[in-house]
Write a protein that holds these residues in place. Sequence first.
Motif, PDB file in Angstrom:
ATOM      1  N   ALA A  24       0.819  -1.214   0.000  1.00  0.00           N
ATOM      2  CA  ALA A  24       0.000   0.000   0.000  1.00  0.00           C
ATOM      3  C   ALA A  24       0.853   1.264   0.000  1.00  0.00           C
ATOM      4  O   ALA A  24       1.977   1.276   0.508  1.00  0.00           O
ATOM      5  CB  ALA A  24      -0.922   0.004   1.217  1.00  0.00           C
ATOM      6  N   GLU A  25       0.278   2.303  -0.595  1.00  0.00           N
ATOM      7  CA  GLU A  25       0.900   3.626  -0.576  1.00  0.00           C
ATOM      8  C   GLU A  25      -0.109   4.614  -0.018  1.00  0.00           C
ATOM      9  O   GLU A  25      -1.274   4.620  -0.416  1.00  0.00           O
ATOM     10  CB  GLU A  25       1.305   4.059  -1.981  1.00  0.00           C
ATOM     11  N   VAL A  26       0.350   5.459   0.916  1.00  0.00           N
ATOM     12  CA  VAL A  26      -0.483   6.492   1.513  1.00  0.00           C
ATOM     13  C   VAL A  26       0.179   7.839   1.244  1.00  0.00           C
ATOM     14  O   VAL A  26       1.370   8.009   1.507  1.00  0.00           O
ATOM     15  CB  VAL A  26      -0.645   6.279   3.038  1.00  0.00           C
ATOM     16  N   ARG A  27      -0.616   8.778   0.699  1.00  0.00           N
ATOM     17  CA  ARG A  27      -0.150  10.154   0.497  1.00  0.00           C
ATOM     18  C   ARG A  27      -0.967  11.053   1.420  1.00  0.00           C
ATOM     19  O   ARG A  27      -2.188  10.929   1.478  1.00  0.00           O
ATOM     20  CB  ARG A  27      -0.325  10.596  -0.949  1.00  0.00           C
ATOM     21  N   LYS A  37      -8.510  -4.914   0.284  1.00  0.00           N
ATOM     22  CA  LYS A  37      -7.443  -4.226   1.016  1.00  0.00           C
ATOM     23  C   LYS A  37      -7.138  -2.891   0.350  1.00  0.00           C
ATOM     24  O   LYS A  37      -7.210  -2.752  -0.871  1.00  0.00           O
ATOM     25  CB  LYS A  37      -6.155  -5.063   1.035  1.00  0.00           C
ATOM     26  N   ILE A  38      -6.754  -1.916   1.152  1.00  0.00           N
ATOM     27  CA  ILE A  38      -6.377  -0.605   0.641  1.00  0.00           C
ATOM     28  C   ILE A  38      -5.006  -0.710  -0.017  1.00  0.00           C
ATOM     29  O   ILE A  38      -4.048  -1.158   0.608  1.00  0.00           O
ATOM     30  CB  ILE A  38      -6.333   0.440   1.770  1.00  0.00           C
ATOM     31  N   THR A  39      -4.934  -0.286  -1.279  1.00  0.00           N
ATOM     32  CA  THR A  39      -3.652  -0.284  -1.980  1.00  0.00           C
ATOM     33  C   THR A  39      -3.125   1.130  -2.184  1.00  0.00           C
ATOM     34  O   THR A  39      -1.918   1.319  -2.323  1.00  0.00           O
ATOM     35  CB  THR A  39      -3.761  -0.960  -3.363  1.00  0.00           C
ATOM     36  N   ASN A  40      -4.021   2.090  -2.208  1.00  0.00           N
ATOM     37  CA  ASN A  40      -3.644   3.478  -2.432  1.00  0.00           C
ATOM     38  C   ASN A  40      -4.604   4.355  -1.641  1.00  0.00           C
ATOM     39  O   ASN A  40      -5.817   4.137  -1.686  1.00  0.00           O
ATOM     40  CB  ASN A  40      -3.771   3.800  -3.925  1.00  0.00           C
ATOM     41  N   GLN A  41      -4.058   5.343  -0.928  1.00  0.00           N
ATOM     42  CA  GLN A  41      -4.904   6.236  -0.144  1.00  0.00           C
ATOM     43  C   GLN A  41      -4.358   7.652  -0.244  1.00  0.00           C
ATOM     44  O   GLN A  41      -3.152   7.879  -0.075  1.00  0.00           O
ATOM     45  CB  GLN A  41      -4.941   5.818   1.326  1.00  0.00           C
TER      46      GLN A  41
END
Length: 121
Positions: free
Chosen positions: A34-37, A109-113
């Motif tokens: 996952a990536e979170v910005r 599942k969260i992959t990008n946020q």
Amino acid sequence: MGTSTGSAFDTDTLRRAIEGNTGNNLLSLYADDAEVRIVDHHNQPSHPTVLHGRGPIAELLDDIYGRDMTHKLEQCVVQGDRAAFSESCEYADGTRVLAESMVTLRDGKITNQLIIQAWDE
């Protein structure tokens, strides 16, 4: 509120994770890659904070859930492999934080946020 995407991600699961006492349940909603910005007053849109993988995301959640504050899921919409939600938080001293998130999902599942947040100053 939202509906299930056919797997583990739905509004009730997200609510329990956000409103819980630790970040562990919330962390379980993220894919390993996952990536979170994060965009806020200190991290402008052209230079957001970017976290890659569950390790850095876990550190962020440990920090957040280690603070004396409450978390509440205000709204959530889940449609297919996308979700958007609003979260409000309040520190013990009354300082408030609002966060808006847009997420991409894979297998529940969260992959990008992308998180856009603002707080009382």
